[in-house]
Design an enzyme around this catalytic site. Structure first.
Site, PDB file in Angstrom:
ATOM      1  N   HIS A  13       0.827  -1.287   0.109  1.00  0.00           N
ATOM      2  CA  HIS A  13       0.126  -0.159  -0.005  1.00  0.00           C
ATOM      3  C   HIS A  13       0.835   1.199  -0.093  1.00  0.00           C
ATOM      4  O   HIS A  13       1.169   1.819   0.948  1.00  0.00           O
ATOM      5  CB  HIS A  13      -0.902  -0.030   1.348  1.00  0.00           C
ATOM      6  CG  HIS A  13      -1.884   1.076   1.267  1.00  0.00           C
ATOM      7  ND1 HIS A  13      -3.136   1.103   2.181  1.00  0.00           N
ATOM      8  CD2 HIS A  13      -2.045   2.352   0.636  1.00  0.00           C
ATOM      9  CE1 HIS A  13      -3.829   2.076   1.887  1.00  0.00           C
ATOM     10  NE2 HIS A  13      -3.043   2.895   1.068  1.00  0.00           N
ATOM     11  N   HIS A 193      -9.354   0.958  -1.000  1.00  0.00           N
ATOM     12  CA  HIS A 193      -9.332   1.600   0.173  1.00  0.00           C
ATOM     13  C   HIS A 193     -11.020   1.654   0.860  1.00  0.00           C
ATOM     14  O   HIS A 193     -11.889   1.940   0.180  1.00  0.00           O
ATOM     15  CB  HIS A 193      -9.300   3.185   0.235  1.00  0.00           C
ATOM     16  CG  HIS A 193      -7.778   3.410  -0.163  1.00  0.00           C
ATOM     17  ND1 HIS A 193      -7.181   2.761  -1.301  1.00  0.00           N
ATOM     18  CD2 HIS A 193      -6.955   4.238   0.435  1.00  0.00           C
ATOM     19  CE1 HIS A 193      -5.726   3.105  -1.395  1.00  0.00           C
ATOM     20  NE2 HIS A 193      -5.701   4.201  -0.303  1.00  0.00           N
ATOM     21  N   GLU A 196     -11.332   3.585   6.176  1.00  0.00           N
ATOM     22  CA  GLU A 196     -10.068   4.421   6.716  1.00  0.00           C
ATOM     23  C   GLU A 196     -10.916   5.601   7.217  1.00  0.00           C
ATOM     24  O   GLU A 196     -10.867   5.579   8.562  1.00  0.00           O
ATOM     25  CB  GLU A 196      -9.407   5.079   5.322  1.00  0.00           C
ATOM     26  CG  GLU A 196      -8.283   6.138   5.715  1.00  0.00           C
ATOM     27  CD  GLU A 196      -7.630   6.771   4.433  1.00  0.00           C
ATOM     28  OE1 GLU A 196      -8.185   6.650   3.470  1.00  0.00           O
ATOM     29  OE2 GLU A 196      -6.442   7.432   4.700  1.00  0.00           O
ATOM     30  N   ASP A 274       1.705   4.118   2.647  1.00  0.00           N
ATOM     31  CA  ASP A 274       0.888   5.032   1.861  1.00  0.00           C
ATOM     32  C   ASP A 274       1.257   6.192   1.245  1.00  0.00           C
ATOM     33  O   ASP A 274       1.350   6.044  -0.042  1.00  0.00           O
ATOM     34  CB  ASP A 274      -0.340   5.351   3.060  1.00  0.00           C
ATOM     35  CG  ASP A 274      -1.722   5.759   2.751  1.00  0.00           C
ATOM     36  OD1 ASP A 274      -1.911   5.474   1.465  1.00  0.00           O
ATOM     37  OD2 ASP A 274      -2.377   6.303   3.356  1.00  0.00           O
TER      38      ASP A 274
HETATM   39  N1  ADE Z   1      -4.783   8.881  -2.130  1.00  0.00           N
HETATM   40  C1  ADE Z   1      -3.418   8.886  -1.899  1.00  0.00           C
HETATM   41  N2  ADE Z   1      -3.423   8.331  -0.491  1.00  0.00           N
HETATM   42  C2  ADE Z   1      -4.709   8.276   0.039  1.00  0.00           C
HETATM   43  C3  ADE Z   1      -5.257   7.557   1.286  1.00  0.00           C
HETATM   44  N3  ADE Z   1      -4.679   7.677   2.209  1.00  0.00           N
HETATM   45  N4  ADE Z   1      -6.641   7.489   1.303  1.00  0.00           N
HETATM   46  C4  ADE Z   1      -7.415   7.817   0.251  1.00  0.00           C
HETATM   47  N5  ADE Z   1      -6.854   8.089  -0.950  1.00  0.00           N
HETATM   48  C5  ADE Z   1      -5.585   8.216  -1.016  1.00  0.00           C
HETATM   49 ZN    ZN Z   2      -3.620   4.895   0.378  1.00  0.00          ZN
END
Ligand code: ADE
Ligand code: ZN
Length: 342
Positions: A13, A193, A196, A274
């Site tokens: 990721h 995703h 989150e 990330d």
């Molecule tokens: N694009 C880049 N980083 C991201 C994240 N943490 N969550 C969603 N989209 C993203």
């Molecule tokens: Zn991400």
């Protein structure tokens, strides 16, 4: 104490655009004759102070505006891979956001060629293997996602999967059922995703409607005990990004990060970076700081590294080879011990 940076690992990721360091931003801006909104590297880095996902995304999309040529994408990608190799990343599955480039007039092929050239060079020269994951921006339309998929169909080398990123709240997986169906029919794997900032229901939707084989982040699964039980039973991998969650205020302190509870619940969690340029640490730093904050044991760190290969899209032979490297380091079945007798 084990140096987590030295463990052979896969990174599953990481957004390539999120590895753009301020120094490289200025270098590329200068050669492309583009103005940067900040006067210096230090001032740009100081602007990386986020209150939530959206406040980060605004800076992230503005930052990548300097990327225009194949060489820019090559330089970005090779810099990430060099840094990743220093953390003993042996294999990387790298997200890219084509719509964030094509919408500025940069052709899909320019982006894909520059990235792929660097992946090939890094494989030959640094010994790190890699795949690409094409992400759709969920805050744009499903039609735009379908057009992006169609652009990739004629130019799909190294792309193993499609993913879903950008602003999560209000953009549920259900919006992209058709495009994911088409992508899977074309032979791509799927990830998304979910959980989150968005609710646990988005995790269930991603599994049930998009048929994803991994969930990116997924930390909010802990709000739903039945979902946790399902993720454990089905061994669904979750690509967790602790420093990202800290910097985007998903958690207040790293000591409170859900990774500890996810591991205790028997979930197949992995640790990843990330957008490391923006969040203050590459993958080794994510392992090391999580270990310190959550009291992760040597065995837990080794499990995280093993899970990273198990959750990857590597073929079985490559997966076994990397797991063998990890076992050799631990003195496991892959080594013959020749310890001297003293
Ligand atoms: N694009 C880049 N980083 C991201 C994240 N943490 N969550 C969603 N989209 C993203
Ligand atoms: Zn991400």
């Amino acid at each position: 104490m084990l140096d987590a940076r030295a463990l052979p690992k896969a990174e599953l990721h990481v957004h390539i655009e999120g590895t753009l360091e301020p120094e490289l931003t200025f270098e590329i801006a200068e050669r492309n004759r583009i103005a940067v909104a900040y006067p210096s590297v230090e001032a740009l880095r100081a602007a990386y102070d986020f209150s939530d996902l959206q406040s980060f995304l605004t800076v992230y999309y503005a930052g990548m505006n300097v990327l225009r040529t194949e060489r820019d994408y090559y330089d970005l990608t090779i810099a990430y891979l060099r840094r990743a190799v220093a953390d003993n990343v042996r294999h990387a599955e790298i997200f890219f956001d084509p719509q964030a480039h094509t919408s500025r007039g940069v052709p899909f092929a320019v982006v894909a060629n520059g990235i792929r050239e660097a992946l090939g060079d890094a494989e030959r020269e640094l010994g790190v293997s890699s795949h690409l994951i094409l992400c759709f921006l969920r805050d744009r339309s499903a039609e735009s996602a379908m057009q992006t998929l169609e652009a990739a169909l004629g130019d799909r080398e190294r792309i193993v999967a499609v993913g879903l990123d950008s602003a999560e709240a209000g953009n549920p997986p259900s919006k992209f059922v058709r495009v994911f169906e088409r992508a899977r029919a074309e032979g791509f794997r799927a990830v998304a995703h979910a959980g989150e900032e968005g609710p646990p229901e988005y995790i269930s939707e991603a599994l049930d409607l998009l048929k994803v084989s991994r969930i990116d982040h997924g930390v909010r699964c802990l709000e739903d005990a039945a979902l946790v039980e399902r993720l454990r039973r089905e061994r669904v991998p979750l690509t967790v990004c602790p420093l990202s969650n800290l910097r985007l205020k998903v958690v207040r302190r790293l000591e409170e990060h859900p990774l500890r509870r996810m591991l205790d619940a028997g979930l197949l969690a992995t640790v990843n970076s990330d957008d490391p340029s923006y969040f203050g640490g590459y993958v080794g730093e994510n392992y090391a700081r999580s270990a310190a904050a959550l009291g992760l044991t040597t065995a837990e760190l080794q499990t995280l590294a093993r899970s990273s290969f198990e959750a990857s899209f590597l073929d079985d032979a490559a997966r076994r080879r990397y797991l063998g490297e990890l076992e050799a380091l631990q003195g496991g079945p892959a080594t013959v011990s020749h310890a001297p007798t003293v």
